[in-house]
Every structure is written in structure tokens, then in C-alpha cells.
Design a protein around this motif. Structure first.
Motif, PDB file in Angstrom:
ATOM      1  N   ALA A   1      78.135 106.073  59.511  1.00  0.00           N
ATOM      2  CA  ALA A   1      76.817 105.471  59.721  1.00  0.00           C
ATOM      3  C   ALA A   1      75.894 105.866  58.579  1.00  0.00           C
ATOM      4  CB  ALA A   1      76.227 105.930  61.048  1.00  0.00           C
ATOM      5  N   LEU A   2      75.118 104.895  58.121  1.00  0.00           N
ATOM      6  CA  LEU A   2      74.141 105.098  57.054  1.00  0.00           C
ATOM      7  C   LEU A   2      72.759 104.755  57.599  1.00  0.00           C
ATOM      8  CD1 LEU A   2      76.216 103.257  54.323  1.00  0.00           C
ATOM      9  CD2 LEU A   2      76.019 105.738  54.610  1.00  0.00           C
TER      10      LEU A   2
ATOM     11  N   LYS B   1      86.196 102.276  51.136  1.00  0.00           N
ATOM     12  CA  LYS B   1      87.486 102.484  51.803  1.00  0.00           C
ATOM     13  C   LYS B   1      87.322 102.767  53.292  1.00  0.00           C
ATOM     14  CE  LYS B   1      89.345 104.388  47.563  1.00  0.00           C
ATOM     15  NZ  LYS B   1      89.710 105.630  46.867  1.00  0.00           N
ATOM     16  N   HIS B   2      86.086 102.758  53.767  1.00  0.00           N
ATOM     17  CA  HIS B   2      85.799 103.129  55.144  1.00  0.00           C
ATOM     18  C   HIS B   2      84.982 102.039  55.827  1.00  0.00           C
ATOM     19  CE1 HIS B   2      87.452 107.085  54.389  1.00  0.00           C
ATOM     20  NE2 HIS B   2      86.885 106.993  53.199  1.00  0.00           N
ATOM     21  N   THR B   3      84.832 102.153  57.133  1.00  0.00           N
ATOM     22  CA  THR B   3      84.064 101.194  57.911  1.00  0.00           C
ATOM     23  C   THR B   3      82.631 101.706  58.003  1.00  0.00           C
ATOM     24  OG1 THR B   3      86.043 100.671  59.181  1.00  0.00           O
ATOM     25  CG2 THR B   3      83.938  99.948  60.091  1.00  0.00           C
ATOM     26  N   LEU B   4      81.708 100.877  57.518  1.00  0.00           N
ATOM     27  CA  LEU B   4      80.317 101.295  57.430  1.00  0.00           C
ATOM     28  C   LEU B   4      79.456 100.636  58.502  1.00  0.00           C
ATOM     29  CD1 LEU B   4      79.890 101.117  53.551  1.00  0.00           C
ATOM     30  CD2 LEU B   4      80.573 103.089  54.955  1.00  0.00           C
ATOM     31  N   PHE B   5      78.527 101.411  59.019  1.00  0.00           N
ATOM     32  CA  PHE B   5      77.555 100.970  60.009  1.00  0.00           C
ATOM     33  C   PHE B   5      76.188 101.404  59.510  1.00  0.00           C
ATOM     34  CE2 PHE B   5      81.545 101.723  62.077  1.00  0.00           C
ATOM     35  CZ  PHE B   5      81.672 100.702  63.002  1.00  0.00           C
ATOM     36  N   ALA B   6      75.149 100.717  59.925  1.00  0.00           N
ATOM     37  CA  ALA B   6      73.803 101.108  59.525  1.00  0.00           C
ATOM     38  C   ALA B   6      72.782 100.546  60.496  1.00  0.00           C
ATOM     39  CB  ALA B   6      73.491 100.612  58.113  1.00  0.00           C
ATOM     40  N   THR B   7      71.613 101.153  60.470  1.00  0.00           N
ATOM     41  CA  THR B   7      70.495 100.579  61.197  1.00  0.00           C
ATOM     42  C   THR B   7      69.994  99.382  60.401  1.00  0.00           C
ATOM     43  OG1 THR B   7      69.125 102.286  60.162  1.00  0.00           O
ATOM     44  CG2 THR B   7      69.832 102.687  62.428  1.00  0.00           C
ATOM     45  N   GLY B   8      69.207  98.532  61.048  1.00  0.00           N
ATOM     46  CA  GLY B   8      68.807  97.215  60.572  1.00  0.00           C
ATOM     47  C   GLY B   8      68.469  97.009  59.117  1.00  0.00           C
ATOM     48  N   THR B   9      67.278  97.398  58.709  1.00  0.00           N
ATOM     49  CA  THR B   9      66.827  97.142  57.348  1.00  0.00           C
ATOM     50  C   THR B   9      67.651  97.926  56.339  1.00  0.00           C
ATOM     51  OG1 THR B   9      64.593  96.782  58.184  1.00  0.00           O
ATOM     52  CG2 THR B   9      64.808  97.149  55.829  1.00  0.00           C
TER      53      THR B   9
ATOM     54  N   PHE C   1      73.035  97.539  63.162  1.00  0.00           N
ATOM     55  CA  PHE C   1      72.443  97.683  64.481  1.00  0.00           C
ATOM     56  C   PHE C   1      70.961  97.346  64.375  1.00  0.00           C
ATOM     57  CE2 PHE C   1      76.010 100.773  64.632  1.00  0.00           C
ATOM     58  CZ  PHE C   1      76.715 100.200  65.677  1.00  0.00           C
ATOM     59  N   GLN C   2      70.227  97.543  65.443  1.00  0.00           N
ATOM     60  CA  GLN C   2      68.774  97.376  65.418  1.00  0.00           C
ATOM     61  C   GLN C   2      68.180  98.387  64.444  1.00  0.00           C
ATOM     62  OE1 GLN C   2      67.019  95.059  67.091  1.00  0.00           O
ATOM     63  NE2 GLN C   2      68.892  94.244  67.957  1.00  0.00           N
ATOM     64  N   SER C   3      66.937  98.174  64.055  1.00  0.00           N
ATOM     65  CA  SER C   3      66.261  99.194  63.255  1.00  0.00           C
ATOM     66  C   SER C   3      66.092 100.436  64.129  1.00  0.00           C
ATOM     67  CB  SER C   3      64.912  98.683  62.751  1.00  0.00           C
ATOM     68  OG  SER C   3      64.014  98.550  63.817  1.00  0.00           O
ATOM     69  N   GLY C   4      65.883 101.578  63.484  1.00  0.00           N
ATOM     70  CA  GLY C   4      65.765 102.834  64.227  1.00  0.00           C
ATOM     71  C   GLY C   4      64.749 102.803  65.345  1.00  0.00           C
ATOM     72  N   PRO C   5      63.503 102.397  65.064  1.00  0.00           N
ATOM     73  CA  PRO C   5      62.492 102.399  66.118  1.00  0.00           C
ATOM     74  C   PRO C   5      62.787 101.422  67.263  1.00  0.00           C
ATOM     75  CG  PRO C   5      61.441 102.333  63.964  1.00  0.00           C
ATOM     76  CD  PRO C   5      62.921 102.134  63.747  1.00  0.00           C
TER      77      PRO C   5
ATOM     78  N   GLU D   1      71.897 103.298  69.347  1.00  0.00           N
ATOM     79  CA  GLU D   1      73.180 102.589  69.286  1.00  0.00           C
ATOM     80  C   GLU D   1      74.220 103.426  68.544  1.00  0.00           C
ATOM     81  OE1 GLU D   1      72.609  97.915  69.147  1.00  0.00           O
ATOM     82  OE2 GLU D   1      71.276  98.904  67.710  1.00  0.00           O
ATOM     83  N   ILE D   2      73.813 104.030  67.448  1.00  0.00           N
ATOM     84  CA  ILE D   2      74.736 104.896  66.712  1.00  0.00           C
ATOM     85  C   ILE D   2      75.053 106.132  67.546  1.00  0.00           C
ATOM     86  CG2 ILE D   2      74.946 106.372  64.677  1.00  0.00           C
ATOM     87  CD1 ILE D   2      73.438 104.096  63.141  1.00  0.00           C
ATOM     88  N   GLY D   3      74.046 106.664  68.236  1.00  0.00           N
ATOM     89  CA  GLY D   3      74.277 107.796  69.126  1.00  0.00           C
ATOM     90  C   GLY D   3      75.306 107.481  70.206  1.00  0.00           C
ATOM     91  N   ALA D   4      75.291 106.265  70.720  1.00  0.00           N
ATOM     92  CA  ALA D   4      76.291 105.871  71.729  1.00  0.00           C
ATOM     93  C   ALA D   4      77.691 105.898  71.132  1.00  0.00           C
ATOM     94  CB  ALA D   4      75.968 104.479  72.274  1.00  0.00           C
ATOM     95  N   MET D   5      77.824 105.492  69.874  1.00  0.00           N
ATOM     96  CA  MET D   5      79.135 105.557  69.217  1.00  0.00           C
ATOM     97  C   MET D   5      79.583 107.009  69.047  1.00  0.00           C
ATOM     98  SD  MET D   5      79.234 102.528  66.380  1.00  0.00           S
ATOM     99  CE  MET D   5      80.993 102.788  66.073  1.00  0.00           C
ATOM    100  N   VAL D   6      78.633 107.888  68.733  1.00  0.00           N
ATOM    101  CA  VAL D   6      78.956 109.315  68.617  1.00  0.00           C
ATOM    102  C   VAL D   6      79.448 109.829  69.960  1.00  0.00           C
ATOM    103  CG1 VAL D   6      77.984 111.625  68.240  1.00  0.00           C
ATOM    104  CG2 VAL D   6      77.359 109.746  66.701  1.00  0.00           C
TER     105      VAL D   6
END
Length: 136
Positions: free
Chosen positions: A4-5, A28-36, A52-56, A62-67
């Protein structure tokens, strides 16, 4: 590995420059990030990135749920420690989840560089065993 970025507004440019510098490793990896953040990274690098959605608006959660489901292996989160964030409780919860589930977390460029270089050397492969995916 799932990575996650995330970056607060004042740190987005730093994260983009970081991703550009380490693109040969990160691609080489699967990347995820918040919106903007995800949008700007994709525009600068053309890397595929799940947004995912922006942080606020809930992206940190959403990233926390993946964790919490052991589906995130590393988080690079360039935080702005000098600016108050309206979603600070979400940020704190994400950091706590990383501690609970032993997910490597970098909150600044120095630590992020160590994690990415360790990733390149295979030093974080133990995450595959934690997730039960021994070859992914």
C-alpha cells in the motif's frame, strides 16, 4: 507482495519521486493506494495500482481491513507530522493494525528505502508464510 502506498497532501510529491526511483522493484508487486495518491502515482509511472477512497473518506480504513485480513504485506505511508489531519484516528488505527499483524510500515523516506531494498533482496518473504501463500 501486496504493497500500500499512502501520502498526506504535503508528502504526495515525495512519494511519487520515491516510486519513480524504485519503480523497477515496485513494478514486480501488487500496488494499492488511497485515492488521489494512487491517481498521481499512476499518472507519473503508468504502474497498475488498485485505488481505494481518499484517506479522509475511508481509504485508510480500507487498507486497514486488508491488514486485518492478512492481505497486505507492506505499507509505505509518507505522513505529514506537522499538519493536523482530520482523519488522525484512522491513521492511528492503521498504524496499530500494522503492529498487531506485524506488517512492515514506513512513515518516511528513510525507512521506506530500507523496506524496499529489503524487499528486493528477498528479506520480507516471510510475509508469504504469514498469509499462507508460499509462492506468490
Amino acid at each position: 507482495m501486496n504493497i500500500a502506498l499512502i501520502a498526506h497532501d504535503n508528502k504526495k510529491n515525495d512519494l511519487i519521486q520515491f516510486v519513480i526511483a524504485y519503480q523497477p522493484i515496485l513494478e514486480k508487486h501488487t500496488l494499492f493506494a488511497t485515492g488521489t495518491t494512487g491517481k498521481r502515482i499512476h499518472e507519473a509511472t503508468s504502474l497498475p495500482i488498485t485505488r481505494f477512497q481518499s484517506g479522509p473518506l475511508g481509504g485508510d480504513q480500507e487498507i486497514g481491513a486488508m491488514v486485518a485480513q492478512n492481505n497486505m504485506d507492506m505499507i509505505i505511508f509518507f505522513r505529514d507530522p506537522l499538519t493536523a489531519q482530520p482523519h488522525e484516528p484512522d491513521v492511528s488505527a492503521l498504524i496499530r493494525l500494522c503492529d498487531v499483524y506485524a506488517v512492515p510500515l514506513a512513515t518516511n523516506m528513510g525507512t521506506a528505502e530500507i523496506l524496499v531494498r529489503s524487499l528486493e533482496q528477498g528479506d520480507i518473504e516471510w510475509r508469504n508464510f504469514v498469509r499462507g501463500n508460499k509462492g506468490e
